[in-house]
Design an enzyme around this catalytic site. Structure first.
Site, PDB file in Angstrom:
ATOM      1  N   GLY A  96      -1.809  -0.132  -4.375  1.00 22.75           N
ATOM      2  CA  GLY A  96      -2.241  -1.350  -3.855  1.00 22.75           C
ATOM      3  C   GLY A  96      -2.744  -2.005  -5.181  1.00 22.75           C
ATOM      4  N   ASN A  97      -3.460  -1.415  -5.883  1.00 24.85           N
ATOM      5  CA  ASN A  97      -4.145  -2.145  -7.106  1.00 24.85           C
ATOM      6  C   ASN A  97      -3.145  -2.417  -8.295  1.00 24.85           C
ATOM      7  OD1 ASN A  97      -3.799   0.361  -8.013  1.00 24.85           O
ATOM      8  ND2 ASN A  97      -5.643   0.327  -9.233  1.00 24.85           N
TER       9      ASN A  97
ATOM     10  N   LYS B 144      -0.946   1.500  10.849  1.00 24.51           N
ATOM     11  CA  LYS B 144      -0.820   0.940   9.560  1.00 24.51           C
ATOM     12  C   LYS B 144      -1.739  -0.328   9.279  1.00 24.51           C
ATOM     13  CE  LYS B 144       1.015   0.430   5.407  1.00 24.51           C
ATOM     14  NZ  LYS B 144       0.454   1.619   4.584  1.00 24.51           N
TER      15      LYS B 144
ATOM     16  N   LYS C 130       0.186  10.373   1.079  1.00 20.14           N
ATOM     17  CA  LYS C 130       0.960  10.325  -0.222  1.00 20.14           C
ATOM     18  C   LYS C 130       1.145  11.814  -0.361  1.00 20.14           C
ATOM     19  CE  LYS C 130      -2.197   6.731  -1.968  1.00 20.14           C
ATOM     20  NZ  LYS C 130      -0.966   5.637  -1.244  1.00 20.14           N
TER      21      LYS C 130
HETATM   22  N1  LIG Z   1      -8.361  14.101  -1.404  1.00 16.17           N
HETATM   23  C1  LIG Z   1      -8.256  13.112  -2.216  1.00 16.17           C
HETATM   24  N2  LIG Z   1      -8.227  13.014  -3.519  1.00 16.17           N
HETATM   25  C2  LIG Z   1      -8.173  12.001  -4.276  1.00 16.17           C
HETATM   26  N3  LIG Z   1      -8.249  10.730  -3.820  1.00 16.17           N
HETATM   27  C3  LIG Z   1      -8.524  10.736  -2.672  1.00 16.17           C
HETATM   28  C4  LIG Z   1      -8.515  11.972  -1.676  1.00 16.17           C
HETATM   29  N4  LIG Z   1      -8.741  11.514  -0.400  1.00 16.17           N
HETATM   30  C5  LIG Z   1      -8.929   9.946  -0.528  1.00 16.17           C
HETATM   31  N5  LIG Z   1      -8.752   9.549  -1.509  1.00 16.17           N
HETATM   32  C6  LIG Z   1      -8.774   7.967  -1.921  1.00 16.17           C
HETATM   33  O1  LIG Z   1      -7.864   7.859  -1.762  1.00 16.17           O
HETATM   34  C7  LIG Z   1      -7.251   6.637  -2.608  1.00 16.17           C
HETATM   35  C8  LIG Z   1      -5.801   6.377  -2.721  1.00 16.17           C
HETATM   36  O2  LIG Z   1      -5.167   5.735  -1.485  1.00 16.17           O
HETATM   37  P1  LIG Z   1      -5.230   4.234  -1.363  1.00 16.17           P
HETATM   38  O3  LIG Z   1      -6.070   3.488  -1.934  1.00 16.17           O
HETATM   39  O4  LIG Z   1      -4.892   4.169   0.293  1.00 16.17           O
HETATM   40  O5  LIG Z   1      -3.706   4.171  -1.919  1.00 16.17           O
HETATM   41  P2  LIG Z   1      -2.955   3.237  -2.528  1.00 16.17           P
HETATM   42  O6  LIG Z   1      -3.185   3.201  -4.045  1.00 16.17           O
HETATM   43  O7  LIG Z   1      -1.359   3.452  -2.358  1.00 16.17           O
HETATM   44  O8  LIG Z   1      -3.169   1.868  -2.235  1.00 16.17           O
HETATM   45  C9  LIG Z   1      -7.982   6.980  -4.071  1.00 16.17           C
HETATM   46  O9  LIG Z   1      -8.557   5.882  -4.554  1.00 16.17           O
HETATM   47  C10 LIG Z   1      -9.307   7.618  -3.297  1.00 16.17           C
HETATM   48  O10 LIG Z   1     -10.236   6.838  -3.273  1.00 16.17           O
HETATM   49  N1  LIG Z   2       4.036  -0.760   3.334  1.00 20.80           N
HETATM   50  C1  LIG Z   2       2.851  -0.007   2.839  1.00 20.80           C
HETATM   51  O1  LIG Z   2       2.751   1.326   2.732  1.00 20.80           O
HETATM   52  O2  LIG Z   2       2.015  -0.852   2.090  1.00 20.80           O
HETATM   53  P1  LIG Z   2       0.644  -0.713   1.399  1.00 20.80           P
HETATM   54  O3  LIG Z   2       0.938   0.586   0.477  1.00 20.80           O
HETATM   55  O4  LIG Z   2       0.200  -1.996   0.603  1.00 20.80           O
HETATM   56  O5  LIG Z   2      -0.321  -0.232   2.500  1.00 20.80           O
END
Ligand SMILES: Nc1ncnc2c1ncn2[C@@H]1O[C@H](COP(=O)(O)OP(=O)(O)O)[C@@H](O)[C@H]1O
Ligand SMILES: NC(=O)OP(=O)(O)O
Length: 314
Positions: A11-12, A130, A277
């Protein structure tokens, strides 16, 4: 030797806390620069995929602002396609600039509108999970529920409440078979954005369905279908930990796919964030015998230099 890699952006990589087009473009410029060490040697074929959760939710809301017979709101599959166009366009521009600055190939960067086949009977259609669009506080919930009585809302990983929509599993990336020649031509490819537009079979063709596919699951399927040597999932946080956030958390550096499958099956990772993931990475390694890495965007340079990151090995 030519190496093919699929990179899934977290996301970031696109959206920080400012959802304006300018801010998202700036974030993507930084992201593209950070990914340059991956293709520095010009013998890496790269497919970049990305999420669209915030953007697809925001665009749906914008649809409602002008909904009328002459200017109707578009359905979710179409809005998903619109986000592929929007983010794909920004990403193409960002990578074109970053590659020129790095003295790399000037072959055009291409963004493909991509469809993902899902099963019409996937139980996910009966259970929205989602999160999309903006976050709402608990105080805002009554107003939001009154304004959008059809919405389902859910708490999202301790960050607030969001609208949730169905998220079926990807079966096939429809256009993937056509990607090899694009990559062999020297083009960097942006594909399967937002998990791909969900479609089901319809006669001799396909029909869009209202859902948003998880981009990490579709990245794994895409990597499998383009014959990638490696899947790289870049997250907001970084590497994967067991007992994440607890005093006894353990950094996972190099884990066999069998061990990681065990942790997934035991439910050791947080549902809305790390679990999909790890599960996506595990499924890629299980199905291909190749390697997957989960780490942060900021760690790409170290990943290239010394393989830093959580590596899931066959
Ligand atoms: N077991 C884990 N190990 C590492 N990070 C984790 C774990 N469980 C949860 N997280 C959180 O998951 C986040 C990544 O997921 P998310 O922010 O949903 O992903 P994306 O980068 O795809 O937007 C990390 O920043 C952390 O805060
Ligand atoms: N489609 C999808 O997984 O979007 P985000 O990663 O932004 O949640």
């Amino acid at each position: 030797m030519v190496r093919r890699i699929v990179v899934a952006l977290g996301g970031n990589a696109i959206l920080t806390n400012d959802p304006s087009a300018e801010a998202q473009k700036r974030a993507l410029d930084v992201t593209a620069q950070k990914l340059m060490p991956l293709i520095k040697d010009n013998d890496t074929q790269m497919v970049v995929t990305h999420g669209n959760g915030p953007q697809v939710g925001n665009l749906l809301l914008q649809q409602l602002g002008s909904d009328s017979e002459k200017n109707p709101a578009m359905p979710l599959d179409t809005v998903g396609a619109m986000t592929q166009g929007e983010i794909g366009f920004w990403t193409v521009q960002a990578f074109t600039r970053a590659m020129a600055d790095a003295g790399l190939s000037q072959y055009p960067v291409i963004s493909a509108v991509t469809q993902t086949l899902v099963d019409e009977n996937d139980p996910a259609f009966q259970n929205a999970t989602k999160p999309i669009g903006p976050f709402y506080t608990e105080e805002q919930l009554p107003d939001i529920k009154a304004q959008f009585p059809n919405w389902e809302l859910m708490e999202d990983a301790g960050r607030g409440y969001r609208r949730v929509v169905p998220s079926p599993r990807p079966i096939e990336i429809i256009e993937a078979k056509a990607f090899a020649p694009i990559l062999e031509s020297g083009s960097l490819l942006i594909a399967s954005g937002g998990g791909g537009i969900p479609v089901v079979k319809d006669g001799n063709g396909y029909r869009g369905v209202e859902a948003v596919i998880d981009k990490d699951f579709s990245a794994a399927k895409l990597a499998e279908m383009v014959g990638a040597d490696e899947l790289l999932i870049l997250t907001n946080g970084g590497d994967v930990f067991l007992n994440y956030g607890k005093p006894d958390q353990v950094h996972l550096e190099e884990v066999s796919v069998a061990e990681m499958r065990g942790y997934v099956d035991e439910g050791r990772f947080a549902k809305g964030s790390m679990a999909p993931k790890v599960e996506a990475a595990v499924s890629f390694v299980e199905r291909t015998g190749k390697k997957a890495t989960i780490t942060s965007l900021d760690n790409v340079e170290n990943f290239v230099k010394n393989g830093a990151g959580t590596k899931i090995l066959p």
